[in-house]
Structures are given as C-alpha cells and as structure tokens.
Design an enzyme around this catalytic site. Structure first.
Site, PDB file in Angstrom:
ATOM      1  N   THR A  90      12.098 -37.051 -17.826  1.00  0.00           N
ATOM      2  CA  THR A  90      10.967 -36.943 -18.422  1.00  0.00           C
ATOM      3  C   THR A  90       9.859 -36.704 -17.530  1.00  0.00           C
ATOM      4  OG1 THR A  90      11.651 -37.671 -20.578  1.00  0.00           O
ATOM      5  CG2 THR A  90       9.374 -37.838 -20.197  1.00  0.00           C
ATOM      6  N   TYR A  92      13.165 -42.453 -17.459  1.00  0.00           N
ATOM      7  CA  TYR A  92      11.679 -42.435 -16.885  1.00  0.00           C
ATOM      8  C   TYR A  92      11.887 -42.895 -15.531  1.00  0.00           C
ATOM      9  CZ  TYR A  92      10.095 -42.063 -21.657  1.00  0.00           C
ATOM     10  OH  TYR A  92       9.685 -41.687 -22.932  1.00  0.00           O
ATOM     11  N   SER A 118      17.288 -42.635 -25.168  1.00  0.00           N
ATOM     12  CA  SER A 118      15.904 -42.824 -24.476  1.00  0.00           C
ATOM     13  C   SER A 118      16.089 -43.809 -23.383  1.00  0.00           C
ATOM     14  CB  SER A 118      14.891 -43.375 -25.255  1.00  0.00           C
ATOM     15  OG  SER A 118      13.995 -43.857 -24.687  1.00  0.00           O
ATOM     16  N   LYS A 150      12.165 -32.385 -18.885  1.00  0.00           N
ATOM     17  CA  LYS A 150      11.809 -32.562 -20.336  1.00  0.00           C
ATOM     18  C   LYS A 150      10.157 -32.725 -20.043  1.00  0.00           C
ATOM     19  CE  LYS A 150      11.656 -35.034 -24.527  1.00  0.00           C
ATOM     20  NZ  LYS A 150      10.483 -35.895 -24.566  1.00  0.00           N
ATOM     21  N   HIS A 157       5.629 -34.167 -25.639  1.00  0.00           N
ATOM     22  CA  HIS A 157       6.084 -35.639 -26.042  1.00  0.00           C
ATOM     23  C   HIS A 157       5.794 -36.116 -27.537  1.00  0.00           C
ATOM     24  CE1 HIS A 157       7.252 -39.141 -23.257  1.00  0.00           C
ATOM     25  NE2 HIS A 157       7.400 -39.787 -24.516  1.00  0.00           N
TER      26      HIS A 157
END
Length: 405
Positions: free
Chosen positions: A166, A140, A118, A265, A289
């Site tokens: 994402t 992100y 992540s 994603k 999510h």
C-alpha cells in the site's frame, strides 16, 4: 443461498444486500470501534465521491441473448477464481469480530475469491496462512530497508504468494471522526471506554473477553518482522515508522527481494501506474483507501479506464466504494480485472462471523450473475465499455440520435 434460508444465522436472515449488515454491526459494536470502521477522513468528500462515481454511469442492456448459463470465473496470477470480487484489507478486524482475520480469509478461500490480509492486523500472519493458504498479504512498509527486509523474509516464510504494497499512506491521515468517537491505537483505558464495553455485552463477551481469555491481549502482529504494540494500553504508543521518505527505489528493492506476485495498491494516476510497472509491479489496485487518506481524492472508478490504458499488460483491480453487483459490473466494463470490498465484509463478520462473510460474498456474487443476465451477458469477457454510458444530460432526452459503440 437465499437470504431467507433457515440454514443462515438468524442475524443474517433479513440481510438482502451488503448495506444491510451495517446497521446490525452499528448496534453490536462499541461506538469507537464502529467509528473506526465506518469513518473516512475530514469532511468525508472522498467517501461520498466513491459512491457518486458509480451512480454517474448507466447500463445499456441487450435482450433475447440466451443467458440461462452464466460463468463468473476469471483467472488472475495463474489461479482461477469463482467470481470477480475479493475482500479488501481491513485493519484490526479481530477487534470487531472474534478472530476476524481468520474468519475473513477462511470465508474467501471457501468461496474461491481472493482476500487480502491487512498489515494492521491483530492475529499473526502465520496463523491466518495456516487457515487459508491462498490469502494475499498487504504490507505497510516500515521506514528502514533493514526492517522491510525482515518483514519480507517473514512474509515469504509464512507461505504468502501475493504481496500487496500500500503506497498511499506516507503520513497519518486526519481522521477527526476517530478523535471525536474516542478511538485511538492503542485504545486508552477510560471510564467512557469501559462503559462502551459494558453497554455492548454481546461484543464484550463474544469478541473482546473471549479473545483475552483464549489468546491474551491482542497486539499489532504484522507491521514488522516482530510483534508490535498491544491494542489496549494506557501509555504505549503504536510503533509507526515514518514512511514519508519512501520512494520508487524502495519498490525496486522489494521487487529484487520478493519472489512472488507483487501488487501495488493506492494508484490513482496513469503516471504512477506506469512507474509501478517499471519498478516491478505485477498488478495494481486503483484505490483511494476507501476515502480514508486524502479527502477530495479522485474516485478510483473515474480514473480506472485511463490507468488500464496506460498499463495494458498488467491486471488492474479496483477498490473503494463497491457495494453492489452493479458497481462491480461497471468497474469491469471500464477494464478492472476484479473489485475488492472492505467495510461490508467487516460488518458481516461482526454480525455473524464466517457464516456472515460467506453470506455477504454469496449476495454479491448472485447480484453480479443477475446483472449479467439483465445485460444479455454470459461471461465476464463480454462486460465491456459498450455495456455502459454516462448518465444522460437532460438535453439527451430530446436527442433523436443515439451513439452506438
């Protein structure tokens, strides 16, 4: 490895399924941290719908098919993996398990399944890649193109080969459960938070204080090319950039700059799947999510087949709601190349570190293998839509005919 094997950590010996890790983790973790992992958004409707979608499909098993030898291997982006399962990206996992990001990535690499680190992680990307060089990285995107370029340069220098962007977080979600449980990023020191630590001594000593003594205060290490905010602070605000203005041209610019595999994603419509392909995506992850962004968003399983039809040349993967081997098989039957699982592996790391994650992967892999045998299948490419059907309407029980594929 059998669940009762004496080589397993004691905490894992009675974990017979992925769901068994959650109550153990709930007892181990302070309430705010458990709430962050377990919670979704607003009324939890998307979270519940993710599970309901799997329950609405039933299997059509075939028998006497000779299933003694079964192969769960599959190829993705030029690499052969051992099973069609992977570890979804999970933020701040080093706060719920000691060195959580390294633990998750290392367990996945040892089992030869994909893992996605992540961008909201607390261990430097470079350290995780040194321990598990095949790990994917999920970003992100920062708000400015110069910041995006800096992050991409850093990710490439770390040796990442598969970048996951994402795209379902244009604004912060309304996670009321976090507020009620006292969770924030950064965490704000308070008497209530101190009590949560003191009343959970195994977590306090084995994760938080151990991290402080050996590695210093955790920070958000990978949102940008440089270090972000600390995880515990009375006044610092986490450095979120506004992502509301991000659009498809940003993805095209990333494609021009990024030399490796590019996965998008957060896709939930065939229209966006086509746009992602047109702007350079090498693969897609159909995801809401885990129910943590837009409450009421469609369950990924319900739109999976339409998205696969829309972009037949791209590998399409799925996350959100997978808890059993039967869930994975249903997703594969609808066209997914593999599935990703989040919360249960976070809980497994909390309970028993890397050995716990390895046990969770083995449990899910064994379930898929067993389910394939029950269905009369020996290879993943035999898992097709012919293996499933919608759960019968009551009228179907009185029908004298059956629809065959």
């Amino acid at each position: 490895m059998p669940a009762s094997s004496p080589s397993l950590p004691r905490a894992c010996r009675q974990t017979l399924s992925l769901d068994d890790f959650e109550p153990l983790a709930r007892r181990h973790l302070p309430r705010p941290i458990y709430a962050y992992i377990s919670g979704a958004v607003e009324d939890n409707r998307a979270l519940a719908e993710n599970r309901r979608a799997f329950a609405d499909l039933a299997f059509r098993p075939r028998v006497l098919a000779g299933v003694a030898q079964r192969d769960l291997g599959f190829e993705l982006f030029g690499r052969r993996y051992a099973a069609p399962i992977g570890l979804a990206p999970m933020g701040i996992s080093a706060l719920s398990a000691y060195r959580g990001d390294v633990v998750l990535a290392s367990a996945a690499q040892e089992a030869n399944v994909p893992a996605i680190m992540s961008g909201s992680s607390l261990i430097r990307l470079e350290e995780v890649m040194a321990a598990a060089p095949q790990t994917w990285f999920q970003a992100y995107l920062p708000g400015e193109m110069a910041q995006i370029a800096g992050l991409l340069d850093r990710v490439q220098a770390a040796g990442v080969q598969t970048l996951v962007i994402t795209v379902d977080t244009p604004v912060a979600a309304n996670r009321e459960n976090n507020v009620r449980a006292g969770f924030s990023t950064p965490l704000k020191p308070s008497l209530a938070l101190a009590w949560q630590g003191i009343s959970h001594p195994r977590w306090l000593l084995g994760t938080f204080l151990k991290t402080l003594l050996r590695h210093g205060m955790p920070h958000f290490e990978n949102n940008y090319a440089t270090r972000g905010a600390p995880i515990l602070s009375p006044s610092v605000l986490r450095d979120f950039s506004d992502r509301a203005h991000l659009a498809w041209p940003h993805l095209a610019a990333i494609r021009q700059r990024w030399p490796g595999q590019l996965v998008v994603k957060g896709i939930l419509t065939p229209e966006d799947a086509v746009l992602a392909r047109e702007h350079g995506a090498d693969g897609l992850i159909v995801s809401n999510h885990g129910g943590r962004q837009l409450d009421g968003a469609v369950a990924p399983l319900r739109v999976l087949a339409a998205i696969v039809r829309a972009v037949p040349a791209l590998p399409v993967m799925l996350d959100s709601g997978v808890r059993r081997g039967t869930d994975a098989v249903k997703a594969l039957a609808l066209g997914a190349r593999c599935v990703f699982v989040g919360r249960p592996f976070n809980y497994a790391a909390t309970v028993a570190g890397q050995a716990g994650v390895a046990h969770g992967i083995a449990l899910l892999r064994e379930e898929i293998s067993r389910d394939m045998a029950m269905l009369g299948l020996t290879r993943l490419d035999q898992i097709t839509a012919a293996c499933i059907r919608p759960v019968a309407d009551p009228a179907d029980y009185f029908s004298s005919t059956e629809n065959h594929p």
